[in-house]
Design an enzyme around this catalytic site. Structure first.
Site, PDB file in Angstrom:
ATOM      1  N   VAL A 147       5.550  -7.508 -23.552  1.00 23.63           N
ATOM      2  CA  VAL A 147       4.222  -6.940 -23.806  1.00 23.63           C
ATOM      3  C   VAL A 147       5.066  -5.510 -24.689  1.00 23.63           C
ATOM      4  O   VAL A 147       6.028  -4.734 -24.007  1.00 23.63           O
ATOM      5  CB  VAL A 147       3.459  -6.566 -22.171  1.00 23.63           C
ATOM      6  CG1 VAL A 147       2.939  -5.784 -23.140  1.00 23.63           C
ATOM      7  CG2 VAL A 147       3.099  -7.910 -21.316  1.00 23.63           C
ATOM      8  N   PRO A 148       4.704  -4.944 -25.732  1.00 24.45           N
ATOM      9  CA  PRO A 148       5.349  -4.306 -26.980  1.00 24.45           C
ATOM     10  C   PRO A 148       5.193  -3.042 -26.224  1.00 24.45           C
ATOM     11  O   PRO A 148       4.963  -2.496 -27.386  1.00 24.45           O
ATOM     12  CB  PRO A 148       5.323  -5.157 -28.011  1.00 24.45           C
ATOM     13  CG  PRO A 148       4.014  -5.619 -28.030  1.00 24.45           C
ATOM     14  CD  PRO A 148       4.172  -6.254 -26.613  1.00 24.45           C
ATOM     15  N   CYS A 149       5.150  -2.335 -25.324  1.00 29.82           N
ATOM     16  CA  CYS A 149       5.215  -0.736 -25.313  1.00 29.82           C
ATOM     17  C   CYS A 149       6.506  -0.047 -26.106  1.00 29.82           C
ATOM     18  O   CYS A 149       5.995   0.439 -26.250  1.00 29.82           O
ATOM     19  CB  CYS A 149       5.943  -0.353 -23.737  1.00 29.82           C
ATOM     20  SG  CYS A 149       7.380  -0.967 -22.960  1.00 29.82           S
ATOM     21  N   HIS A 150       7.676  -0.902 -26.905  1.00 30.00           N
ATOM     22  CA  HIS A 150       7.993  -0.611 -27.464  1.00 30.00           C
ATOM     23  C   HIS A 150       7.453   0.021 -29.044  1.00 30.00           C
ATOM     24  O   HIS A 150       7.731   0.918 -29.799  1.00 30.00           O
ATOM     25  CB  HIS A 150       9.459  -1.387 -27.744  1.00 30.00           C
ATOM     26  CG  HIS A 150       9.040  -2.418 -28.570  1.00 30.00           C
ATOM     27  ND1 HIS A 150       8.841  -3.322 -27.647  1.00 30.00           N
ATOM     28  CD2 HIS A 150       8.968  -2.791 -30.164  1.00 30.00           C
ATOM     29  CE1 HIS A 150       8.584  -4.642 -28.319  1.00 30.00           C
ATOM     30  NE2 HIS A 150       8.706  -4.419 -29.998  1.00 30.00           N
TER      31      HIS A 150
END
Length: 159
Positions: free
Chosen positions: A120-123
């Site tokens: 889950v690409p919070c970056h």
């Protein structure tokens, strides 16, 4: 739910999964995590992570099974999964997309509480003007993940 750990370009990365899906991920090792787990669900997630870090996978298909967080946090996490590979959105843009235009700081808190980073690409969420701020795994990891994705996206666009 069992944990597995893999060596990646951003250091050891652990992931927890079972037959229902991925429950959690963590930067660094977790006690009891295996490097070669017998569990098919964990093996599948590790294979996807290896392909992602090798620049061969741009979208995870493993089902997500995290069952925590407020309604707002879950909305932010869902929105994160909609950010295309190799692209970013600002905290403010994500806040507006989940119906809280003034909630950029709350989006930052939700990012910090993301139970499944990388997958889950919070970056992919950055500060105003594209500024590199905030990441539970540290800004160096965030930069490296964004560089990986940008490089792969560039290669695919110009191949």
């Amino acid at each position: 739910m069992r944990w597995a750990v893999l060596d990646s370009p951003i250091g050891e990365f652990s992931v927890a999964a079972d037959a229902t899906g991925v429950h959690a991920a963590h930067f660094g090792p977790v006690d009891g995590a295996q490097t070669d787990p017998p569990d098919p669900a964990l093996r599948a997630v590790l294979a996807e992570l290896r392909a992602y870090f090798a620049g061969e996978l741009t979208e995870f298909t493993a089902p997500l099974a995290a069952d925590r967080g407020s309604d707002f946090e879950r909305a932010v996490w869902r929105e994160m999964t909609l950010i295309p590979y190799g692209q970013t959105r600002t905290y403010g843009e994500v806040a507006a997309r989940v119906g809280d235009p003034g909630g950029a700081r709350a989006v930052g808190v939700a990012c910090n509480r993301n139970p499944i980073p990388v997958i889950v690409p919070c970056h992919r969420i950055v500060g105003a003007g594209g500024k590199l701020v905030g990441f539970g795994g540290g800004l160096d990891r965030k930069r490296r993940l964004l560089e990986l994705e940008a490089g792969v996206a560039f290669q695919r666009a110009w191949a």
